[in-house]
Design a protein around this motif. Structure first.
Motif, PDB file in Angstrom:
ATOM      1  N   TRP A 132       0.833  -1.210   0.000  1.00 18.43           N
ATOM      2  CA  TRP A 132       0.000   0.000   0.000  1.00 18.43           C
ATOM      3  C   TRP A 132       0.864   1.255   0.000  1.00 18.43           C
ATOM      4  CZ3 TRP A 132      -4.703   0.549  -1.455  1.00 18.43           C
ATOM      5  CH2 TRP A 132      -5.588  -0.538  -1.350  1.00 18.43           C
ATOM      6  N   ILE A 133       1.892   1.219   0.826  1.00 17.01           N
ATOM      7  CA  ILE A 133       2.741   2.408   0.909  1.00 17.01           C
ATOM      8  C   ILE A 133       3.471   2.636  -0.397  1.00 17.01           C
ATOM      9  CG2 ILE A 133       4.746   3.407   2.067  1.00 17.01           C
ATOM     10  CD1 ILE A 133       3.748   1.711   4.504  1.00 17.01           C
TER      11      ILE A 133
ATOM     12  N   GLN B  12       1.905  31.483  -2.968  1.00 19.36           N
ATOM     13  CA  GLN B  12       1.533  30.479  -1.969  1.00 19.36           C
ATOM     14  C   GLN B  12       0.775  31.177  -0.853  1.00 19.36           C
ATOM     15  OE1 GLN B  12       1.878  27.392  -2.425  1.00 19.36           O
ATOM     16  NE2 GLN B  12       3.820  26.852  -3.358  1.00 19.36           N
TER      17      GLN B  12
ATOM     18  N   ALA C 168       4.766  17.986 -13.029  1.00 21.40           N
ATOM     19  CA  ALA C 168       4.754  19.314 -12.412  1.00 21.40           C
ATOM     20  C   ALA C 168       6.143  19.932 -12.298  1.00 21.40           C
ATOM     21  CB  ALA C 168       4.106  19.235 -11.035  1.00 21.40           C
ATOM     22  N   CYS C 169       7.171  19.220 -12.774  1.00 23.61           N
ATOM     23  CA  CYS C 169       8.534  19.734 -12.629  1.00 23.61           C
ATOM     24  C   CYS C 169       8.848  20.857 -13.633  1.00 23.61           C
ATOM     25  CB  CYS C 169       9.538  18.610 -12.809  1.00 23.61           C
ATOM     26  SG  CYS C 169       9.795  17.693 -11.296  1.00 23.61           S
TER      27      CYS C 169
ATOM     28  N   LEU D  36       2.297   9.459  -6.063  1.00 22.17           N
ATOM     29  CA  LEU D  36       2.777  10.820  -5.842  1.00 22.17           C
ATOM     30  C   LEU D  36       3.905  11.154  -6.803  1.00 22.17           C
ATOM     31  CD1 LEU D  36       2.721  10.946  -1.961  1.00 22.17           C
ATOM     32  CD2 LEU D  36       1.234  12.160  -3.525  1.00 22.17           C
ATOM     33  N   LEU D  37       4.831  10.201  -6.995  1.00 21.64           N
ATOM     34  CA  LEU D  37       5.947  10.449  -7.889  1.00 21.64           C
ATOM     35  C   LEU D  37       5.461  10.648  -9.316  1.00 21.64           C
ATOM     36  CD1 LEU D  37       8.619   7.979  -6.548  1.00 21.64           C
ATOM     37  CD2 LEU D  37       8.680  10.456  -6.496  1.00 21.64           C
TER      38      LEU D  37
ATOM     39  N   LEU E  74       2.712  11.847 -10.362  1.00 19.36           N
ATOM     40  CA  LEU E  74       2.153  13.186 -10.511  1.00 19.36           C
ATOM     41  C   LEU E  74       3.253  14.233 -10.590  1.00 19.36           C
ATOM     42  CD1 LEU E  74      -0.826  13.058  -8.028  1.00 19.36           C
ATOM     43  CD2 LEU E  74      -0.956  13.491 -10.475  1.00 19.36           C
ATOM     44  N   SER E  75       4.324  13.972  -9.843  1.00 16.85           N
ATOM     45  CA  SER E  75       5.361  14.997  -9.748  1.00 16.85           C
ATOM     46  C   SER E  75       6.064  15.217 -11.085  1.00 16.85           C
ATOM     47  CB  SER E  75       6.382  14.604  -8.690  1.00 16.85           C
ATOM     48  OG  SER E  75       7.218  13.607  -9.215  1.00 16.85           O
TER      49      SER E  75
ATOM     50  N   LYS F  56      10.455  24.159 -13.037  1.00 17.04           N
ATOM     51  CA  LYS F  56      10.109  25.511 -12.637  1.00 17.04           C
ATOM     52  C   LYS F  56      11.334  26.406 -12.800  1.00 17.04           C
ATOM     53  CE  LYS F  56       9.444  25.810  -8.381  1.00 17.04           C
ATOM     54  NZ  LYS F  56       8.880  25.218  -7.201  1.00 17.04           N
TER      55      LYS F  56
ATOM     56  N   THR G 298      10.330  26.744   1.554  1.00 20.40           N
ATOM     57  CA  THR G 298      10.371  26.368   0.130  1.00 20.40           C
ATOM     58  C   THR G 298      11.021  27.461  -0.694  1.00 20.40           C
ATOM     59  OG1 THR G 298       8.227  25.361   0.537  1.00 20.40           O
ATOM     60  CG2 THR G 298       8.946  25.466  -1.744  1.00 20.40           C
TER      61      THR G 298
END
Lengths: 314, 314
Positions: free
Chosen positions: A4-5, A62, A19-20, A12-13, A15-16, A22, A77
């Motif tokens: 599960w973990i 943010q 989004a990279c 999550l990875l 999705l990331s 920047k 951040t």
């Protein structure tokens, strides 16, 4: 359990990846969602885009949603990204940003009194170091004079504010001194949060001829409650800013948060182009103030505004 | 992704600081099986006392000692309400938390935020040291991750020792089975009171560290602390529950759980680039997922479970 973990991490990875990528830019940390703060952020972005060119500047906005602890996470951040400038909108955002870095320029806005917020003794308008910004303080002596102008017959003025707001305390204290110099009796009515606002407002309205509310985020979010109590009671309110005035006040000395943001943006442009050194830049105040009144509430209370006041557009 | 990696030390430090609060909560929630809601208030008490003592000229150790004592006092009040006035623990905690709002405000000189300037005071941890230590401006032993790691290890060490003594064992027995503990001649009220006192002392210590780290104390800083604490406990249990059986290791699991929670929060901000207005929703979802995992596990393996208890009733 391990499966599960692993699955959660993969998700999550995945999705990331999208989004990279920047780039470096100017980063805004805003303390809460609030019309005045939003307007200041907008003004800042517009001014900076105009000064440096739309494609030359990248913003990351943010918002801490009113949770001061989140400001530390956000600022961490920004600092670890080594951004070129941080705009901190609100006192907690400014305090966190000023703590996090001594190198990256930090510009505050919507902060009322930098001496109080940053704990500087004998503050003379210059923070020094890597911090400067703009203050949203409308001249308090002029606000006290407004009470005299509108209500020369009144005797007692209640000062209603939220005890959780760092700047409100400062404003009501100064206004109280000014009002007493003008011959009024003043009393403080502070509430902790919106839960006890109604009870405190009832008490304030029953004991005062006129109420003054400062620039206070908690009041700004709860003008409906205050109006619901004070209008039937026939007690007029002089407000610290036009947003609060349009909700529950009779009149206000207004500054535009958008203009304040623009002024902050211009300061940022000077810093980024190397034209000015932030440690030499004093705190700037709103350039234009205007007297405004709330037509609906004035009509309901049978008040006629003095000359020089314009109705608030809704 | 680089942004996330760069922000890691900050997120870990924040996680460790909140981890100390979560360890405090673990003592009441898991060891004593009491739901203590005092933490939302005593966390801020710790921060407020620490800042005010330092502003008055006290050094950082005195300030943190005072903060711990103040937190313990808050815990004692809840313990008094619960054991001497017969108020259910959850209500007793809520009452203390509510009252602490005014107390905290009074401690902070009736101001909603108090700034602790890293330039003017020698602090144990600060957001700024995260950058200054790698650059060589500050010695390595001031690196926040290291400092807070040591503090956590010290806390766990002392608690491990204490909960092995007669008094500490009595507290554990009270939580495990209050009737049995009373039958053994343990005064369970004393145990509960002591547990609440120690727990809130730790919570206040965590608040004192956080206010140094972010550079200010704020009246709302404890709001939602209980959620973060429970999240840390549950995440720690789900991830490490099978590995860590020893009491000291269980406390460590709580601290690790807190780090995981903040890593996920930082991940959401840095990598997913999610609007931080949704941070609270994400926090709630993270906790929900970790709560659900053990349940799913149990339901996915029904056969194995039935094998483990053959003829249980006979």
């Amino acid at each position: 359990m391990r499966k599960w973990i692993a699955l959660a991490l993969v998700l999550l990875l995945g999705l990331s990846m999208t989004a990279c990528g920047k780039e470096e830019g100017k980063y805004v940390c805003q303390q809460a969602v609030h019309p005045a703060l939003d307007a200041a952020t907008q003004g800042f972005q517009d001014a900076l885009k105009e000064a440096l060119g739309e494609d030359k500047v990248e913003f990351q906005l943010q918002n801490a949603s009113g949770d001061a602890n989140t400001c530390a996470t956000i600022v961490n951040t920004f600092v670890s990204d080594e951004v070129s400038l941080i705009m901190a909108n609100g006192s907690a955002a400014l305090q966190a940003a000023a703590t996090a870095t001594a190198d990256i320029p930090v510009l505050g806005t919507s902060v009322t009194e930098y001496g109080t917020a940053l704990k500087i003794e004998n503050f003379d308008g210059l923070v020094e170091g890597n911090v400067s910004g703009t203050s949203d303080l409308a001249p308090l002596d002029k606000q006290a004079a407004m009470v005299k102008e509108w209500f020369p017959e009144a005797k007692t003025v209640g000062l209603l504010y939220c005890s959780a707001e760092p700047n409100s305390q400062y404003q009501v204290e100064v206004v109280s001194r000014e009002l007493e110099a003008l011959g009024y009796q003043t009393a403080f009515y502070s509430f902790a949060d919106t839960n006890d606002l109604a009870a405190v407002t009832e008490k304030c309205a029953s004991e005062s001829d006129v109420i003054y509310v400062p620039t206070d985020n908690a009041v700004a979010n709860a003008t409906g409650v205050i109006d619901g109590i004070c209008r039937p009671a026939g007690v007029p309110i002089i407000a610290g800013e036009s947003g609060i005035c349009s909700g529950c006040g009779v009149a206000a000395l207004s500054i535009s948060y958008y203009d304040l943001g623009v002024a902050t943006g211009k300061m940022a442009a000077k810093i980024l182009t190397g034209e000015a050194d932030i440690s030499q830049m004093p705190i700037e105040y709103a350039a234009n103030t205007s007297y405004v009144y709330n037509k609906e509430i004035c009509d309901a209370l049978g008040l006629t505004p003095p000359e020089g006041y314009t109705p608030i557009e809704k | 992704m680089t942004s996330f990696v760069n922000a890691l030390p900050g997120a870990i430090t924040q996680g460790l600081i909140w981890g100390i609060m979560a360890i405090g909560l673990y003592l009441t929630y898991q060891v004593l099986e009491l739901s203590d809601l005092t933490v939302d208030g005593s966390f801020c008490t710790g921060g407020a006392v620490c800042v005010m003592v330092m502003l008055a000229g006290g050094n950082v150790w005195v300030a943190m000692g005072a903060a711990i004592l103040a937190g313990m006092l808050a815990g004692a009040v809840t313990g008094f309400f619960h054991t001497k006035c017969g108020i259910p623990a959850i209500l007793a905690g809520i009452l203390t938390q509510l009252g602490l709002w005014s107390v905290n405000l009074a401690i902070m000189d009736m101001s909603a935020t108090q700034r602790l300037d890293v330039n003017q005071h020698s602090l144990l941890v600060s957001l700024r040291f995260l950058k200054e230590v790698p650059k060589g401006d500050k010695p390595f032993y001031m690196y926040p991750v290291l400092v807070v790691c040591l503090a956590t290890a010290l806390v766990i060490g002392i608690l491990y020792w204490f909960f092995g003594t007669e008094k500490g064992s009595a507290i554990r027995a009270t939580g495990a089975n209050a009737h049995m503990a009373r039958a053994q001649g343990i005064n369970t009220n004393v145990s509960k009171l002591l547990g609440l006192v120690i727990s809130n002392g730790l919570v206040a210590l965590s608040g004192a560290l956080l206010c140094q780290y972010q550079g200010f104390a704020e009246i709302n800083m404890g709001r939602g602390a209980i959620v973060i604490g429970l999240a840390a406990i549950i995440i720690g249990e789900v991830l490490f529950g099978r590995l860590f059986r020893n009491f000291g290791l269980k406390l460590m699991a709580v601290s690790l759980g807190s780090i995981v929670f903040y890593l996920v929060a930082q991940f959401v901000i840095s990598v997913l680039n999610i609007n931080t207005n949704y941070l609270k929703l994400f926090s709630a979802l993270i906790v929900a997922v970790f709560l659900a995992v053990p349940y799913w596990q149990k339901n996915l393996r029904p056969r194995k479970a039935s094998k483990e208890v053959p003829n249980a009733g006979n």
